[in-house]
Design a protein around this motif. Structure first.
Motif, PDB file in Angstrom:
ATOM      1  N   PHE A  73      -6.551   1.661 -14.201  1.00  0.00           N
ATOM      2  CA  PHE A  73      -5.095   1.937 -14.251  1.00  0.00           C
ATOM      3  C   PHE A  73      -4.795   2.728 -12.941  1.00  0.00           C
ATOM      4  O   PHE A  73      -3.187   2.823 -13.001  1.00  0.00           O
ATOM      5  CB  PHE A  73      -4.451   2.394 -15.541  1.00  0.00           C
ATOM      6  CG  PHE A  73      -4.878   3.873 -15.865  1.00  0.00           C
ATOM      7  CD1 PHE A  73      -5.721   4.490 -15.179  1.00  0.00           C
ATOM      8  CD2 PHE A  73      -4.885   4.380 -17.322  1.00  0.00           C
ATOM      9  CE1 PHE A  73      -6.013   6.107 -15.584  1.00  0.00           C
ATOM     10  CE2 PHE A  73      -5.071   5.450 -17.751  1.00  0.00           C
ATOM     11  CZ  PHE A  73      -5.748   6.416 -17.024  1.00  0.00           C
ATOM     12  N   ALA A  74      -5.328   3.082 -12.073  1.00  0.00           N
ATOM     13  CA  ALA A  74      -4.963   3.703 -10.861  1.00  0.00           C
ATOM     14  C   ALA A  74      -4.983   2.668  -9.681  1.00  0.00           C
ATOM     15  O   ALA A  74      -5.895   2.008  -9.503  1.00  0.00           O
ATOM     16  CB  ALA A  74      -5.855   4.884 -10.379  1.00  0.00           C
ATOM     17  N   PRO A  75      -3.508   2.606  -8.988  1.00  0.00           N
ATOM     18  CA  PRO A  75      -3.896   1.513  -8.321  1.00  0.00           C
ATOM     19  C   PRO A  75      -4.392   1.371  -6.831  1.00  0.00           C
ATOM     20  O   PRO A  75      -4.871   0.652  -6.362  1.00  0.00           O
ATOM     21  CB  PRO A  75      -2.154   1.366  -7.806  1.00  0.00           C
ATOM     22  CG  PRO A  75      -1.683   2.307  -8.711  1.00  0.00           C
ATOM     23  CD  PRO A  75      -2.367   3.160  -9.417  1.00  0.00           C
ATOM     24  N   ALA A  76      -4.786   2.960  -6.582  1.00  0.00           N
ATOM     25  CA  ALA A  76      -5.144   3.330  -5.241  1.00  0.00           C
ATOM     26  C   ALA A  76      -6.693   2.622  -4.882  1.00  0.00           C
ATOM     27  O   ALA A  76      -7.063   2.142  -4.046  1.00  0.00           O
ATOM     28  CB  ALA A  76      -5.429   4.741  -4.895  1.00  0.00           C
ATOM     29  N   PRO A  77      -7.500   2.820  -5.838  1.00  0.00           N
ATOM     30  CA  PRO A  77      -9.057   2.028  -5.597  1.00  0.00           C
ATOM     31  C   PRO A  77      -8.907   0.631  -5.483  1.00  0.00           C
ATOM     32  O   PRO A  77      -9.749   0.295  -4.999  1.00  0.00           O
ATOM     33  CB  PRO A  77      -9.943   2.647  -6.831  1.00  0.00           C
ATOM     34  CG  PRO A  77      -8.832   3.133  -7.733  1.00  0.00           C
ATOM     35  CD  PRO A  77      -7.513   3.499  -7.134  1.00  0.00           C
ATOM     36  N   ILE A  78      -8.186   0.097  -6.611  1.00  0.00           N
ATOM     37  CA  ILE A  78      -7.926  -1.331  -6.535  1.00  0.00           C
ATOM     38  C   ILE A  78      -7.303  -1.895  -4.991  1.00  0.00           C
ATOM     39  O   ILE A  78      -8.377  -2.930  -4.578  1.00  0.00           O
ATOM     40  CB  ILE A  78      -7.126  -1.796  -7.603  1.00  0.00           C
ATOM     41  CG1 ILE A  78      -7.620  -1.419  -9.100  1.00  0.00           C
ATOM     42  CG2 ILE A  78      -6.953  -3.463  -7.690  1.00  0.00           C
ATOM     43  CD1 ILE A  78      -6.967  -1.773 -10.312  1.00  0.00           C
ATOM     44  N   GLU A  79      -6.519  -1.044  -4.504  1.00  0.00           N
ATOM     45  CA  GLU A  79      -6.113  -1.542  -3.485  1.00  0.00           C
ATOM     46  C   GLU A  79      -7.252  -1.507  -2.171  1.00  0.00           C
ATOM     47  O   GLU A  79      -7.235  -2.356  -1.268  1.00  0.00           O
ATOM     48  CB  GLU A  79      -4.570  -0.993  -2.846  1.00  0.00           C
ATOM     49  CG  GLU A  79      -3.502  -1.283  -3.515  1.00  0.00           C
ATOM     50  CD  GLU A  79      -2.411  -0.045  -3.551  1.00  0.00           C
ATOM     51  OE1 GLU A  79      -2.538   0.726  -2.832  1.00  0.00           O
ATOM     52  OE2 GLU A  79      -1.460  -0.318  -4.497  1.00  0.00           O
ATOM     53  N   ALA A  80      -8.023  -0.260  -2.233  1.00  0.00           N
ATOM     54  CA  ALA A  80      -8.800  -0.375  -1.440  1.00  0.00           C
ATOM     55  C   ALA A  80     -10.003  -1.397  -1.434  1.00  0.00           C
ATOM     56  O   ALA A  80     -10.390  -1.786  -0.406  1.00  0.00           O
ATOM     57  CB  ALA A  80      -9.642   1.267  -1.723  1.00  0.00           C
ATOM     58  N   PHE A  81     -10.145  -1.624  -2.868  1.00  0.00           N
ATOM     59  CA  PHE A  81     -11.352  -2.610  -3.110  1.00  0.00           C
ATOM     60  C   PHE A  81     -10.884  -3.956  -2.438  1.00  0.00           C
ATOM     61  O   PHE A  81     -11.576  -4.938  -1.554  1.00  0.00           O
ATOM     62  CB  PHE A  81     -11.709  -2.816  -4.590  1.00  0.00           C
ATOM     63  CG  PHE A  81     -12.746  -3.930  -4.782  1.00  0.00           C
ATOM     64  CD1 PHE A  81     -14.087  -3.617  -4.893  1.00  0.00           C
ATOM     65  CD2 PHE A  81     -12.276  -5.026  -5.002  1.00  0.00           C
ATOM     66  CE1 PHE A  81     -14.946  -4.388  -5.259  1.00  0.00           C
ATOM     67  CE2 PHE A  81     -13.118  -6.026  -5.314  1.00  0.00           C
ATOM     68  CZ  PHE A  81     -14.304  -5.730  -5.511  1.00  0.00           C
ATOM     69  N   ALA A  82      -9.454  -4.261  -2.804  1.00  0.00           N
ATOM     70  CA  ALA A  82      -8.814  -5.468  -2.237  1.00  0.00           C
ATOM     71  C   ALA A  82      -9.178  -5.507  -0.843  1.00  0.00           C
ATOM     72  O   ALA A  82      -9.164  -6.703  -0.220  1.00  0.00           O
ATOM     73  CB  ALA A  82      -7.402  -5.809  -2.756  1.00  0.00           C
ATOM     74  N   GLY A  83      -8.814  -4.455  -0.238  1.00  0.00           N
ATOM     75  CA  GLY A  83      -8.975  -4.403   1.516  1.00  0.00           C
ATOM     76  C   GLY A  83     -10.551  -4.889   1.900  1.00  0.00           C
ATOM     77  O   GLY A  83     -10.478  -5.310   2.834  1.00  0.00           O
ATOM     78  N   ARG A  84     -11.356  -4.065   1.067  1.00  0.00           N
ATOM     79  CA  ARG A  84     -13.039  -4.303   1.487  1.00  0.00           C
ATOM     80  C   ARG A  84     -13.039  -5.726   1.405  1.00  0.00           C
ATOM     81  O   ARG A  84     -14.084  -6.526   1.946  1.00  0.00           O
ATOM     82  CB  ARG A  84     -13.678  -3.232   0.748  1.00  0.00           C
ATOM     83  CG  ARG A  84     -13.572  -2.082   1.243  1.00  0.00           C
ATOM     84  CD  ARG A  84     -14.811  -0.991   0.943  1.00  0.00           C
ATOM     85  NE  ARG A  84     -15.277  -1.363  -0.571  1.00  0.00           N
ATOM     86  CZ  ARG A  84     -14.754  -0.520  -1.388  1.00  0.00           C
ATOM     87  NH1 ARG A  84     -13.635   0.245  -1.499  1.00  0.00           N
ATOM     88  NH2 ARG A  84     -15.298  -0.611  -2.730  1.00  0.00           N
ATOM     89  N   TYR A  85     -12.717  -6.511   0.064  1.00  0.00           N
ATOM     90  CA  TYR A  85     -13.290  -7.690  -0.244  1.00  0.00           C
ATOM     91  C   TYR A  85     -11.721  -8.894  -0.583  1.00  0.00           C
ATOM     92  O   TYR A  85     -11.476  -8.912  -1.401  1.00  0.00           O
ATOM     93  CB  TYR A  85     -13.753  -7.577  -1.692  1.00  0.00           C
ATOM     94  CG  TYR A  85     -15.061  -6.915  -1.618  1.00  0.00           C
ATOM     95  CD1 TYR A  85     -16.190  -7.420  -1.158  1.00  0.00           C
ATOM     96  CD2 TYR A  85     -15.230  -5.622  -1.926  1.00  0.00           C
ATOM     97  CE1 TYR A  85     -17.406  -6.900  -1.216  1.00  0.00           C
ATOM     98  CE2 TYR A  85     -16.395  -4.898  -1.973  1.00  0.00           C
ATOM     99  CZ  TYR A  85     -17.449  -5.352  -1.678  1.00  0.00           C
ATOM    100  OH  TYR A  85     -18.657  -4.788  -1.649  1.00  0.00           O
ATOM    101  N   PRO A  86     -11.195  -8.875   0.892  1.00  0.00           N
ATOM    102  CA  PRO A  86      -9.969  -9.822   0.773  1.00  0.00           C
ATOM    103  C   PRO A  86     -10.330 -11.193  -0.019  1.00  0.00           C
ATOM    104  O   PRO A  86      -9.186 -11.844  -0.159  1.00  0.00           O
ATOM    105  CB  PRO A  86      -9.921  -9.970   2.276  1.00  0.00           C
ATOM    106  CG  PRO A  86     -11.074  -9.586   2.964  1.00  0.00           C
ATOM    107  CD  PRO A  86     -11.550  -8.761   2.069  1.00  0.00           C
TER     108      PRO A  86
END
Ligand SMILES: C[S@@+](CC[C@H](N)C(=O)[O-])C[C@H]1O[C@@H](n2cnc3c(N)ncnc32)[C@H](O)[C@@H]1O
Length: 201
Positions: A73-86
């Motif tokens: 439910f925290a957006p920050a790590p999801i955004e970071a993950f999406a950046g690492r795995y586009p």
């Protein structure tokens, strides 16, 4: 204590880089578990709840698992993950409260637990067990690690013991393995239980 049930508490921890739980790598016992799975498992529906920076999700994806879903439910790590795995499917990156995920919409073959159970308010542990059982398909499995330690603090991680976990999970799961993990990360040696349990029919 209530604050740990709120996304803001965790989001701030990510924003302030105050993430002492983050190992920066896939958890060794979970890597070992994943590595011995047969090729046929690669299409199974897998959930990683409270995934944070989601090294386990990244590892599964890199190994060719095609149906992995991350919830946090925290957006920050999801955004970071999406950046690492586009190229990771966006529909499988779910920014939501685990307790509000709809079992009518989502059903999984297995779930990977890694420092999520210890992060929720202990008063919600039975709710976790019930929600987990609902999100699993018949014969679905909960695999992962639980702390075998009392941290003696009023903030996460909240620890526990094999006796407590057995009592909580047994009404909903057949516990196949709940044993000291022999291959934990050095920082967690001797303080983790490896679990494998199957939802009761
Ligand atoms: C201690 S961190 C562990 C993160 C990751 N599993 C790891 O091992 O690095 C707990 C994570 O669970 C998430 N979380 C806590 N309660 C949640 C809830 N009710 N629904 C979804 N995510 C939650 C937090 O945002 C945080 O990312």
């Amino acid at each position: 204590m209530e604050k740990v049930n709120q996304a803001d508490f965790w989001q701030q921890r990510y924003e302030q880089d105050s993430i002492g739980w983050d190992m920066g790598q896939v958890s060794p016992p979970l890597k070992a578990y994943i590595d011995q799975l047969p090729e046929a498992a690669k299409g199974q529906a897998i959930l990683v709840p409270g995934a944070g920076n989601a090294y386990e999700v990244g590892y599964l994806y890199e190994q060719g698992f095609t149906n992995v879903t991350l919830v946090d439910f925290a957006p920050a790590p999801i955004e970071a993950f999406a950046g690492r795995y586009p190229d990771f499917p966006a529909a499988h990156l779910i920014c939501a409260d685990f307790f509000e995920i709809s079992p009518e919409q989502y059903q999984f073959d297995w779930v990977l637990e890694q420092t999520f159970f210890c992060a929720i308010n202990p008063a919600c542990r039975d709710e976790y067990v019930q929600q987990m059982a609902k999100l699993l398909k018949p014969k679905g499995k909960l695999i992962g690690l639980l702390f075998d330690k009392d941290f003696g603090r009023n903030e996460p991680p909240f620890g526990g013991s094999s006796d407590e976990y057995r009592q909580r999970f047994a009404p909903y799961f057949d516990i196949e393995i709940m044993a000291s993990s022999y291959n934990s990360h050095p920082a967690r040696q001797g303080s983790e239980l490896f679990i494998k349990m199957r939802v009761k029919e």
